[in-house]
Design a protein around this motif. Sequence first.
Motif, PDB file in Angstrom:
ATOM      1  N   UNK A  25       9.462  55.741  57.049  1.00  0.00           N
ATOM      2  CA  UNK A  25       8.543  55.784  55.934  1.00  0.00           C
ATOM      3  C   UNK A  25       7.739  54.414  55.860  1.00  0.00           C
ATOM      4  N   UNK A  26       6.404  54.364  55.252  1.00  0.00           N
ATOM      5  CA  UNK A  26       5.874  53.153  55.251  1.00  0.00           C
ATOM      6  C   UNK A  26       5.921  52.439  53.935  1.00  0.00           C
ATOM      7  N   UNK A  27       5.965  51.188  54.130  1.00  0.00           N
ATOM      8  CA  UNK A  27       6.251  50.134  52.980  1.00  0.00           C
ATOM      9  C   UNK A  27       4.699  50.154  52.246  1.00  0.00           C
ATOM     10  N   UNK A  28       4.465  50.250  51.099  1.00  0.00           N
ATOM     11  CA  UNK A  28       3.127  50.494  50.285  1.00  0.00           C
ATOM     12  C   UNK A  28       3.313  49.167  49.514  1.00  0.00           C
ATOM     13  N   UNK A  29       2.053  49.008  48.824  1.00  0.00           N
ATOM     14  CA  UNK A  29       1.906  47.917  47.930  1.00  0.00           C
ATOM     15  C   UNK A  29       2.689  48.223  46.776  1.00  0.00           C
ATOM     16  N   UNK A  30       2.961  49.333  46.311  1.00  0.00           N
ATOM     17  CA  UNK A  30       3.680  49.346  44.966  1.00  0.00           C
ATOM     18  C   UNK A  30       5.234  49.316  45.280  1.00  0.00           C
ATOM     19  N   UNK A  31       5.645  49.525  46.457  1.00  0.00           N
ATOM     20  CA  UNK A  31       6.927  48.864  46.823  1.00  0.00           C
ATOM     21  C   UNK A  31       7.260  47.563  46.552  1.00  0.00           C
ATOM     22  N   UNK A  32       6.349  46.839  47.185  1.00  0.00           N
ATOM     23  CA  UNK A  32       6.349  45.241  46.964  1.00  0.00           C
ATOM     24  C   UNK A  32       6.200  44.898  45.564  1.00  0.00           C
ATOM     25  N   UNK A  33       5.420  45.420  44.720  1.00  0.00           N
ATOM     26  CA  UNK A  33       5.232  45.210  43.638  1.00  0.00           C
ATOM     27  C   UNK A  33       6.617  45.488  42.406  1.00  0.00           C
ATOM     28  N   UNK A  34       7.244  46.749  42.997  1.00  0.00           N
ATOM     29  CA  UNK A  34       8.064  46.969  42.287  1.00  0.00           C
ATOM     30  C   UNK A  34       9.358  46.166  42.585  1.00  0.00           C
ATOM     31  N   UNK A  35       9.669  45.918  43.987  1.00  0.00           N
ATOM     32  CA  UNK A  35      10.463  44.933  44.363  1.00  0.00           C
ATOM     33  C   UNK A  35      10.674  43.728  43.417  1.00  0.00           C
ATOM     34  N   UNK A  36       9.328  43.208  43.610  1.00  0.00           N
ATOM     35  CA  UNK A  36       9.140  41.855  42.657  1.00  0.00           C
ATOM     36  C   UNK A  36       9.816  41.761  41.445  1.00  0.00           C
ATOM     37  N   UNK A  37       9.187  42.811  40.507  1.00  0.00           N
ATOM     38  CA  UNK A  37       9.740  43.127  39.301  1.00  0.00           C
ATOM     39  C   UNK A  37      11.018  42.988  39.111  1.00  0.00           C
ATOM     40  N   UNK A  38      11.885  44.005  40.048  1.00  0.00           N
ATOM     41  CA  UNK A  38      13.287  44.302  40.127  1.00  0.00           C
ATOM     42  C   UNK A  38      13.852  43.004  40.223  1.00  0.00           C
ATOM     43  N   UNK A  39      13.626  42.238  41.342  1.00  0.00           N
ATOM     44  CA  UNK A  39      14.390  40.841  41.422  1.00  0.00           C
ATOM     45  C   UNK A  39      14.033  40.049  40.310  1.00  0.00           C
ATOM     46  N   UNK A  40      12.863  39.899  39.874  1.00  0.00           N
ATOM     47  CA  UNK A  40      12.670  38.905  38.493  1.00  0.00           C
ATOM     48  C   UNK A  40      13.542  39.455  37.460  1.00  0.00           C
ATOM     49  N   UNK A  41      13.576  40.622  37.162  1.00  0.00           N
ATOM     50  CA  UNK A  41      14.199  41.145  36.190  1.00  0.00           C
ATOM     51  C   UNK A  41      15.759  40.974  36.307  1.00  0.00           C
ATOM     52  N   UNK A  42      16.385  41.148  37.657  1.00  0.00           N
ATOM     53  CA  UNK A  42      17.602  40.879  37.794  1.00  0.00           C
ATOM     54  C   UNK A  42      18.027  39.413  37.665  1.00  0.00           C
ATOM     55  N   UNK A  43      17.228  38.429  37.900  1.00  0.00           N
ATOM     56  CA  UNK A  43      17.365  37.114  37.717  1.00  0.00           C
ATOM     57  C   UNK A  43      17.305  36.792  36.348  1.00  0.00           C
ATOM     58  N   UNK A  44      16.540  37.284  35.473  1.00  0.00           N
ATOM     59  CA  UNK A  44      16.428  37.124  34.216  1.00  0.00           C
ATOM     60  C   UNK A  44      17.838  37.386  33.530  1.00  0.00           C
ATOM     61  N   UNK A  45      18.193  38.593  33.907  1.00  0.00           N
ATOM     62  CA  UNK A  45      19.502  39.067  33.124  1.00  0.00           C
ATOM     63  C   UNK A  45      20.526  38.442  33.386  1.00  0.00           C
ATOM     64  N   UNK A  46      20.649  37.886  34.607  1.00  0.00           N
ATOM     65  CA  UNK A  46      21.837  37.405  35.088  1.00  0.00           C
ATOM     66  C   UNK A  46      21.899  35.812  34.807  1.00  0.00           C
ATOM     67  N   UNK A  47      20.850  35.275  33.994  1.00  0.00           N
ATOM     68  CA  UNK A  47      20.930  33.818  33.427  1.00  0.00           C
ATOM     69  C   UNK A  47      21.980  33.645  32.450  1.00  0.00           C
ATOM     70  N   UNK A  48      22.819  32.736  32.722  1.00  0.00           N
ATOM     71  CA  UNK A  48      23.733  32.457  31.618  1.00  0.00           C
ATOM     72  C   UNK A  48      23.468  31.981  30.352  1.00  0.00           C
ATOM     73  N   UNK A  49      23.542  32.604  29.197  1.00  0.00           N
ATOM     74  CA  UNK A  49      23.151  32.224  27.871  1.00  0.00           C
ATOM     75  C   UNK A  49      23.839  30.699  27.659  1.00  0.00           C
ATOM     76  N   UNK A  50      22.740  29.896  26.951  1.00  0.00           N
ATOM     77  CA  UNK A  50      23.425  28.684  26.794  1.00  0.00           C
ATOM     78  C   UNK A  50      24.355  28.629  25.378  1.00  0.00           C
ATOM     79  N   UNK A  51      24.247  29.510  24.760  1.00  0.00           N
ATOM     80  CA  UNK A  51      25.273  29.707  23.635  1.00  0.00           C
ATOM     81  C   UNK A  51      25.793  31.160  23.625  1.00  0.00           C
ATOM     82  N   UNK A  52      27.102  31.360  23.169  1.00  0.00           N
ATOM     83  CA  UNK A  52      27.901  32.490  22.997  1.00  0.00           C
ATOM     84  C   UNK A  52      28.393  32.777  21.586  1.00  0.00           C
ATOM     85  N   UNK A  53      28.578  33.918  21.035  1.00  0.00           N
ATOM     86  CA  UNK A  53      29.297  34.022  19.655  1.00  0.00           C
ATOM     87  C   UNK A  53      30.244  34.835  19.803  1.00  0.00           C
TER      88      UNK A  53
END
Length: 314
Positions: A286-314
């Motif tokens: 199957x062909x790799x399209x522009x929407x694949x690349x855009x989606x991949x970028x957002x997924x990786x960015x989101x995973x990075x944001x979600x995995x950042x360790x919070x500075x404080x916890x309660x």
Amino acid sequence: MSASIDRDAAPEPGERTGPRFGNPYLLLAAAALFWSGNHIVGRAIGGHVPPIGVSAIRWLVPAVLLWPWARPHLKRDWPAIRRHWPAMLWLGLTGGALFTALQYIGLQYTSALNVSVLNSLVPVLIVGTSATLFRDRISPLQFAGIAVSSLGVLIIIGHGSAQALLQLQFNGGDLIIVFNMLVFAVYAACLRLRPPMHALSFIFVFAVLSTLLTAPFAAVEFWRGARFEIDWPMLAAIAYVSIFPSVVAFMAWNRGVELIGANRAGPFLHLVPIYTAVFGTTLLGERLAVFHVAGFGLILAGVWLASVRPSTAS
């Protein structure tokens, strides 16, 4: 009961959880990789195997193979297993027997596209389940990460078109998958209840319980006439689902959740559509399209944001 998102799966000091192996992010990414392969294999063998029967075999094979290596650890961990048997039974029911069986049943009735859509619900369900059961809190960065990675999933699924998403049709099989996503979210949130024990002890007991809980329903399925179509490709498929999505993926996921918590681990499941698209381009041409690349970028960015360790916890 309250628990912070950083401590929600962490063991107490001195607990035996097995080798202190791995980077949690690599482990969670590997788990998503093998579960993506399980989706592909599950769709390929759908209609050729009894879904509950293959679920039982998927856990029976690991139980048999792991016994020689798990046995010495089981001797040490047996008191903890006996003391915490309700938690082990609950984890085996939700993460093993019920989740696996419903997954193969659902894959017989719904499309790969719909499964990808519904799989993106899991991180949100994990957050909701953790908040409901354990009063966990989620940081703004983690919420943003889930939102961004979910948007990336939707871009890939809709091929970059909102109209395509609106035209998706769902059926009864999708309801099974939605419920199954909630089952897995409960398992992920409840992993903190895992007793102090070696990783091999846990996965062996988990496999045994999953087999025993699934076997009666597999027997009924067999009695009603369901049979395996045995050939070499089928044996290879069973070997794959019995080792990689079961033993390897679950051990990697459990360890990753232990290290960073269920809420931060959840968005890594958004990597599944990335792997599926990669498999499609490399194995199916199957062909790799522009929407694949855009989606991949957002997924990786989101995973990075979600995995950042919070500075404080309660």
